[in-house]
Every structure is written in structure tokens, then in C-alpha cells.
Design an enzyme around this catalytic site. Structure first.
Site, PDB file in Angstrom:
ATOM      1  N   LYS A 169      72.637 148.417  35.822  1.00  0.00           N
ATOM      2  CA  LYS A 169      74.167 148.430  36.293  1.00  0.00           C
ATOM      3  C   LYS A 169      75.220 147.869  35.167  1.00  0.00           C
ATOM      4  O   LYS A 169      74.976 146.783  34.618  1.00  0.00           O
ATOM      5  CB  LYS A 169      74.452 147.418  37.486  1.00  0.00           C
ATOM      6  CG  LYS A 169      75.573 147.582  38.319  1.00  0.00           C
ATOM      7  CD  LYS A 169      76.866 147.575  37.920  1.00  0.00           C
ATOM      8  CE  LYS A 169      77.339 146.115  37.594  1.00  0.00           C
ATOM      9  NZ  LYS A 169      78.969 146.301  36.712  1.00  0.00           N
ATOM     10  N   GLU A 244      71.567 135.487  29.922  1.00  0.00           N
ATOM     11  CA  GLU A 244      72.146 135.227  28.704  1.00  0.00           C
ATOM     12  C   GLU A 244      73.708 135.110  28.967  1.00  0.00           C
ATOM     13  O   GLU A 244      74.383 135.956  29.345  1.00  0.00           O
ATOM     14  CB  GLU A 244      71.904 136.231  27.808  1.00  0.00           C
ATOM     15  CG  GLU A 244      72.109 135.834  26.301  1.00  0.00           C
ATOM     16  CD  GLU A 244      73.487 136.333  26.033  1.00  0.00           C
ATOM     17  OE1 GLU A 244      74.295 135.139  25.903  1.00  0.00           O
ATOM     18  OE2 GLU A 244      73.777 137.504  25.620  1.00  0.00           O
ATOM     19  N   CYS A 278      79.994 135.768  23.044  1.00  0.00           N
ATOM     20  CA  CYS A 278      79.531 134.448  23.825  1.00  0.00           C
ATOM     21  C   CYS A 278      78.872 133.623  22.481  1.00  0.00           C
ATOM     22  O   CYS A 278      78.710 132.578  22.686  1.00  0.00           O
ATOM     23  CB  CYS A 278      78.385 134.867  24.545  1.00  0.00           C
ATOM     24  SG  CYS A 278      77.043 135.934  23.922  1.00  0.00           S
ATOM     25  N   GLU A 378      84.765 128.337  27.854  1.00  0.00           N
ATOM     26  CA  GLU A 378      84.756 129.372  27.081  1.00  0.00           C
ATOM     27  C   GLU A 378      85.979 130.038  27.379  1.00  0.00           C
ATOM     28  O   GLU A 378      86.237 130.555  28.311  1.00  0.00           O
ATOM     29  CB  GLU A 378      83.562 130.307  27.568  1.00  0.00           C
ATOM     30  CG  GLU A 378      83.372 131.500  26.555  1.00  0.00           C
ATOM     31  CD  GLU A 378      82.162 132.230  27.006  1.00  0.00           C
ATOM     32  OE1 GLU A 378      81.962 132.809  28.078  1.00  0.00           O
ATOM     33  OE2 GLU A 378      81.255 132.466  25.895  1.00  0.00           O
TER      34      GLU A 378
END
Ligand code: ADP
Ligand code: MG
Length: 472
Positions: A169, A244, A278, A378
Site C-alpha cells: 500500500k 521504521e 526521519c 518530530e
């Protein structure tokens, strides 16, 4: 204007049962560039069923067959790299220097996995028992927009290497790159059902995959927030999850660092992929004794970072991917000011001279305490925090005082000392002095940066389960 009408199920391009459409925009111009027809839960189920049918043959494949499949995928993906780079830039504004890296990396993951399979002990004697490492079943992979085709390649490589059929996906905003990539991968001629690709949103197709009882493992790259929803949904059918996720990577500038080298490296990692990475080094930790000097140099060097058209190879910072991302970055810059941090450079709004495009100003805050939200959360844009430390113990303490633990950076002249600091950091990867990317090193994080590792034998372990046969 382009419309993506097909998904890829059981070796064929098919029109999905779902009929909702998502508009696609170019973040540099804000213009609509096309749309994609999204799949729904029925499409997800059909893809899982196709993968399930492909499982017995795939599970029985030999090392040599898997290596051959991996090499044909590698060759298919390496053709006409410009096409993919262009799609990446058009869809989310990835700067050219970054797309070049991504393309090389995507081709290398298949080769690295081929090597891994060649060296992996699928059959071992443990105690007196014969142990065989078996694929767990159908793998579902969910990828984010910031490196969509790269992550598709990585997850496909793990699927083939382990003998697991796959349903992907992809990020719904990345439909152009997905389409180009899948048409290439199709040419590799893998058996029908071995890999399937269903466009769709997270809450619809992503959720259908995470709930499907015939999916054994989920490999997800994306936000920590979405990962929590996925992991909860995976409990009922006892799926394994490999995650992750986000990061808030520290960049420790050691007292003996040569700033001519350290400052550009700190900024390249901080502003990587326009800050939408990231692994971005978003907390710059500087010794208090050199704080003024380091702040000054960061400000000057940031001024030299070119912001602009991502097609320009000299541009270091392109637009943010979408208006929501732009708003999010503005909100964090306002938050930093409210929390009492000082703007060293940058601030809210567009950079001077930009009337359109989702461009943000490269921003660095100073006077940041590690307990401020701008230092803990973040941000996912070009916003960095400069944090002072007293001595190396405190640098390590601040670096590790985070909910995340994906990546860390250490910069210093004495390599041995830098290695000693690196050995004290809780991060999946620690990069010393701008070391080049290592395509064979394990990738993944500690704490809320994830579970499990990708790449090499560690990556393969996550897709496999041992079976021991005990004989009298
Ligand atoms: P972003 O919000 O920046 O796109 P996400 O972590 O939400 O980051 O998205 C990463 C991937 O996860 C995308 O493919 C997205 O569609 C998918 N996703 C988001 N929410 C869910 C969910 N609840 N279940 C499964 N997949 C999801
Ligand atoms: Mg989301």
C-alpha cells in the site's frame, strides 16, 4: 494532467473496485498535476488472496531462484532513472540531489539482498535439531510519501529474499512514482501474485491490510502516530510488525570539531530532503565554550543553502510536500517562539521572493532546552534546534533524552573520541563525520523510532520464523 487508473493485482494492471479519486499537486507550483483512482478494502482483500495463492511456490523457492528474481528486479528498476526522479520532484518537491541518491539506493537494495540471501543460513543445526528459517506468510508493506519508491524497493527486496509474497500500500500522494515503478517491476516477470500494489488511503486500504487474517507480517515506514494504530490493529490476528518510524536525531559537535567541515555536514543532515526525513539531524548539540562561534557559522552557512526549484541540482531545500505540511511547519515555528527559544535564522512565512509554492524558510532556533516541544517532537521540515551542552557526559545525556532513537551524528577531529561518544548513543545508526551511506548496515530505531531492522541478515530475520525438527 495524468490520471492513474490502475492497481496491480495477481500480475495484472486492473481498475480497482474503489472509485474515489485523490487529486495530485505539484508543491513547487501548487498546480493540480493529475489524480489517482483509489482502491478500497475489497481491492486489498483481492490482493491478499492473490498473494496467498502465490505463497506455497514462493516459500518453496530456492536461494538461486530468489537471487535471480532480485537481480531481474534490480535491472528493471535501474532503467531510465530520469523518469522516476522527475516524478519524485513533481509529486512532492524532492530536491534533485536527493532523488539521485534515492535512485542509486533503490537499485542497490536488490543487489544487497541478493548477496544477503547467498550468505544466509536458511538451514542450520541447533543443538541436535534441524532448524529451517521459513517465510511467515503474506507480507503487507505500507510506505510514506517522502521516499515512496525507495521503500517499495526495500520492502519488495525483503519479501523476495525471504520467500514471502507481498501486498504494497504505497503512499497515496505518490501515485506517479508508484505507477512508473510498478510498470518496471512488472517487466521483471515475477510469478503472478508474488507482489501486488493497491493504491488507497491509510485508513481504508492500510487498515484493511492490517486487519486481514491472511496477512502474517506488516512492514511499515511512516509516522509513529500511524504505527500505533497499525500495531493495535495487528494484535487480533497476531501479526508481526516491523516498524521504521520518526526521529529527532542529535548531531553532536564535539569541542575539537573543525567547523569548516562540521557545519556543512550538520546542515546537510539537518535539512536532508528539505527536512522531510526521519533521519534528519534536527537537534544540533554544541559545546557551550564554542556556542557563539558555532551559532554564527550555522547562520552564515544556512544563508548559503539555496532554497528553490527542486529540479535545480544546486538547490538544497525544495518546497514542503503539501499545504498541511507547510501549516505544520509554521505552527512549530510559532511554538518555538512561544516556548521561549530564539530565532537564529529563518522564521514563519515563505522565504523572500517566493509568491507561490509550499516553501518554508530554513529555520534554526537557539536558546533551546531539550524539554521544549520543538526539541522533543518530530517537526518534519527545515526547522533545527541548537542546544548547548557543558561537557561530553551532558552531550550524551541530552542526545539520549528523547522518545526517539533512529539516527545520531557525531562530528569531531579525534576519530577515537568520536567513536567513544558514538558507543554511548541509543540510536539504530550513528554516523561519524559525515560518513557515506552504507547500504549494508542495518536500518531501524530504538524506542518510538521503531521495532525491528531492515537490510541484510537482520532484515531477513524479521520476515522469517525458525522451525526445528527434533529426531530421536
Ligand atoms: P503522513 O501523515 O506524513 O503521510 P503517515 O504515517 O500517516 O504519514 O503515512 C505513512 C503511510 O501510512 C501512508 O501510506 C499512509 O497512507 C499510511 N497510513 C496512515 N494511517 C494509516 C492507518 N491508520 N492504517 C494503515 N496505514 C496508514
Ligand atoms: Mg498521516
Amino acid at each position: 494532467m495524468r490520471s492513474i487508473e490502475h492497481i496491480y493485482v495477481n500480475g495484472e494492471f486492473v481498475v480497482p473496485a474503489g472509485n474515489e479519486r485523490l487529486n495530485l499537486f505539484n508543491p513547487t507550483t501548487e498546480e493540480k498535476i493529475g489524480d489517482v483512482r483509489l482502491g478500497n478494502a475489497d481491492d486489498a482483500r483481492a490482493a491478499v488472496a492473490a498473494a496467498k495463492r502465490a505463497f506455497p511456490a514462493m516459500a518453496a523457492s530456492t536461494k538461486a531462484q530468489r537471487i535471480e528474481m532480485l537481480r531481474s528486479l534490480r535491472d528493471a528498476i535501474a532503467e531510465r532513472p530520469d523518469e522516476l526522479a522527475q516524478a519524485m520532484t513533481e509529486e512532492y518537491g524532492a530536491p534533485a540531489y536527493f532523488t539521485t541518491f534515492s535512485l542509486q539506493n533503490a537499485a542497490s537494495v536488490f543487489e544487497v539482498m541478493a548477496e544477503t540471501v547467498a550468505n544466509y543460513d536458511f538451514e542450520r543445526i541447533v543443538g541436535k535439531s534441524a532448524v529451517k528459517m521459513l517465510p511467515r506468510g503474506v507480507l503487507a508493506a505500507i510506505t510514506p510519501w517522502n521516499s515512496n519508491f525507495g521503500f517499495i524497493a526495500t520492502k519488495l527486496a525483503h519479501a523476495i529474499g525471504s520467500g514471502s509474497p507481498l501486498v504494497i500500500k504505497p503512499a497515496e500522494q505518490s501515485a506517479f512514482q508508484t505507477d512508473i515503478l510498478v510498470r518496471r517491476l512488472h517487466q521483471a516477470g515475477l510469478p503472478a501474485g508474488v507482489f501486488n500494489v493497491v493504491n488507497g488511503t491509510g485508513p481504508v486500504v492500510g487498515a484493511a491490510l492490517t486487519e486481514d487474517p491472511d496477512v502474517a507480517t506488516i512492514s511499515f515506514t511512516g509516522s509513529t502516530q500511524a504505527a500505533k494504530i497499525i500495531q493495535r490493529a495487528a494484535i487480533d490476528s497476531m501479526k508481526r510488525v516491523v516498524l521504521e518510524l520518526g526521529g529527532k536525531a542529535p548531531t553532536i559537535i564535539l569541542p575539537d570539531a573543525d567547523l569548516d567541515r562540521a557545519i556543512p555536514v550538520a546542515l546537510m543532515s539537518g535539512f536532508a530532503n528539505s527536512g522531510q526525513a526521519c533521519v534528519a539531524g534536527t537537534r544540533i548539540l554544541a559545546p557551550r565554550s564554542r556556542l557563539t562561534e558555532i551559532a554564527e557559522r550555522l547562520k552564515i552557512e544556512t544563508g548559503r543553502f539555496r532554497v528553490g526549484d527542486p529540479r535545480d541540482p544546486d538547490v538544497r531545500i525544495g518546497p514542503l510536500a503539501n499545504p498541511a505540511q507547510w501549516e505544520r511547519i509554521q505552527a512549530y515555528i510559532r511554538l518555538g517562539i512561544e516556548e521561549g527559544a530564539t530565532l537564529l535564522t529563518g522564521g514563519t512565512g515563505r522565504p523572500a521572493g517566493f509568491e507561490k509554492g509550499w516553501f518554508a524558510r530554513p529555520t534554526i532556533f537557539t536558546d533551546v532546552r531539550n524539554d521544549m516541544r520543538i526539541a522533543r517532537e518530530e517537526i518534519f521540515g527545515p526547522v533545527l534546534c541548537l542546544i548547548a551542552y557543558r561537557d561530553e557526559d551532558e552531550a550524551v545525556e541530552i542526545a539520549n533524552d528523547s522518545n526517539y532513537g533512529l539516527q545520531a551524528y557525531v562530528l569531531g577531529s579525534d576519530l577515537r573520541q568520536a567513536e567513544q561518544i558514538a558507543a554511548r548513543l541509543m540510536a539504530g545508526r550513528v554516523v561519524i563525520n559525515g560518513a557515506p551511506h552504507d547500504p549494508r548496515a542495518p536500518f531501524g530505531g530504538f524506542k518510538q523510532s521503531g521495532i525491528g531492522r531492515e537490510i541484510g541478515a537482520f532484515g531477513l530475520d524479521g520476515m522469517l520464523e525458525p522451525r526445528a525438527i527434533l529426531t530421536p
